[in-house]
Design an enzyme around this catalytic site. Sequence first.
Site, mmCIF file in Angstrom:
data_model
loop_
_atom_site.group_PDB
_atom_site.id
_atom_site.type_symbol
_atom_site.label_atom_id
_atom_site.label_comp_id
_atom_site.label_asym_id
_atom_site.label_seq_id
_atom_site.Cartn_x
_atom_site.Cartn_y
_atom_site.Cartn_z
ATOM 1 N N LYS A 97 -13.085 -19.818 -9.045
ATOM 2 C CA LYS A 97 -13.114 -20.747 -10.161
ATOM 3 C C LYS A 97 -11.698 -21.230 -10.404
ATOM 4 C CE LYS A 97 -14.282 -21.215 -14.997
ATOM 5 N NZ LYS A 97 -14.976 -20.645 -16.138
ATOM 6 N N LYS A 130 -16.285 -23.406 -7.841
ATOM 7 C CA LYS A 130 -16.292 -24.310 -8.979
ATOM 8 C C LYS A 130 -14.900 -24.852 -9.260
ATOM 9 C CE LYS A 130 -17.047 -23.954 -13.880
ATOM 10 N NZ LYS A 130 -17.301 -23.046 -14.956
HETATM 11 C C1 PBG Z 1 -16.289 -20.792 -19.114
HETATM 12 C C2 PBG Z 1 -16.876 -21.929 -18.383
HETATM 13 C C3 PBG Z 1 -16.341 -23.204 -18.223
HETATM 14 C C4 PBG Z 1 -17.277 -23.930 -17.479
HETATM 15 C C5 PBG Z 1 -18.351 -23.093 -17.227
HETATM 16 N N1 PBG Z 1 -18.065 -21.853 -17.767
HETATM 17 C C6 PBG Z 1 -15.127 -23.849 -18.771
HETATM 18 C C7 PBG Z 1 -13.802 -23.302 -18.570
HETATM 19 O O1 PBG Z 1 -13.541 -22.387 -17.808
HETATM 20 O O2 PBG Z 1 -12.934 -23.837 -19.267
HETATM 21 C C8 PBG Z 1 -17.129 -25.365 -17.076
HETATM 22 C C9 PBG Z 1 -18.356 -26.044 -16.673
HETATM 23 C C10 PBG Z 1 -18.258 -27.529 -16.629
HETATM 24 O O3 PBG Z 1 -17.184 -28.135 -16.769
HETATM 25 O O4 PBG Z 1 -19.316 -28.137 -16.433
HETATM 26 N N2 PBG Z 1 -17.248 -20.143 -19.903
#
Ligand code: PBG
Length: 328
Positions: free
Chosen positions: A197, A250
């Site tokens: 991520k 991601k």
């Molecule tokens: C954190 C989380 C995020 C997303 C999914 N889970 C945001 C982040 O890490 O700031 C992003 C998903 C998206 O942008 O569609 N709980």
Amino acid sequence: MAVFPLTRLRRLRSTEKLRSLVRETALSIDHFIYPLFISEEITKPQEIGSMPDVYQWPLKYLEKEALRINSLGIPAVLLFGIPKRKDAVGSQAYAKTGIIQKAIQIIKSQVPELLVITDVCLCEYTDHGHCGIVDKNGSVQNDASLELLSQMALSHVAAGADMVAPSDMMDGRVGAIRKALDEKGFTTKPIMAYSAKYASGFYGPFREAAKSQPQFGDRRSYQMDPANSREALREVNLDIAEGADMIMVKPALAYLDIIRQVRDHTDLPLAAYNVSGEYSMIKAAAQKGWIDEKRVTLEILTGIKRAGADIIISYFAPQVAKWLRESL
Ligand code: PBG
């Protein structure tokens, strides 16, 4: 007259039947997961400004929405919660009466065949907006956060969730959650790990949707540097060693090479998250009439599959379901 090799390739492109006969990648709604935002703060569904056609849902409307998703043939939802009360330790994240715990019960009792996957992360539940708990200097406390994340995952499966998806990026979270689930007898509940991520600007609209903007600092100390790819494989290796059943990369669009590398690196099912910013960019350009929404969306999603993703998490899922039906 000489026949050029290109001419031979073109023969296989000359009609739609031939093109589809030799097509290497196909989208199927069976491989989509639809994210859902459930909010305790509203009484009517509320469209998210930067994400047209995507709503925050109050519990009262959830059954209807779950039925709609199920009837479109979408197999799974990924739940995000927006609690009324936030505090330093994110207690609503693992409360029995928390918004997500209630949402899981509603979906599993009313639409049991719809798979419920839950996001496990504290950022929507902490008043500071970080994914773990922080010390007095504002730095995220990795090990202390693991205990809370495990409790959160446990409360989700106890409420009936089919799978948990830790997105917090704390070190050791997959192992800690696996241990907590196994100890309580939830040995068959899988974990989808957000292994790679990245600290991404593409999460902007999500943070509006989930009200999870960090109040100070950013997430760069726990999310990955967009410049790195070998590190992604190290994260994947750690998560596999700790017991991950599925791996996620991601965002998706700017990380197609990472998807491919992870695909070649592991045999586990691989999911890619087509995140909020990727959605909003297409929606905005389409609204201006600058691009063809259907064509561009299907092209990007096909690209994500071609890169190696088995599963795509996307806000486009309902739309894709309709488009794929139309083309039958
Ligand atoms: C954190 C989380 C995020 C997303 C999914 N889970 C945001 C982040 O890490 O700031 C992003 C998903 C998206 O942008 O569609 N709980």
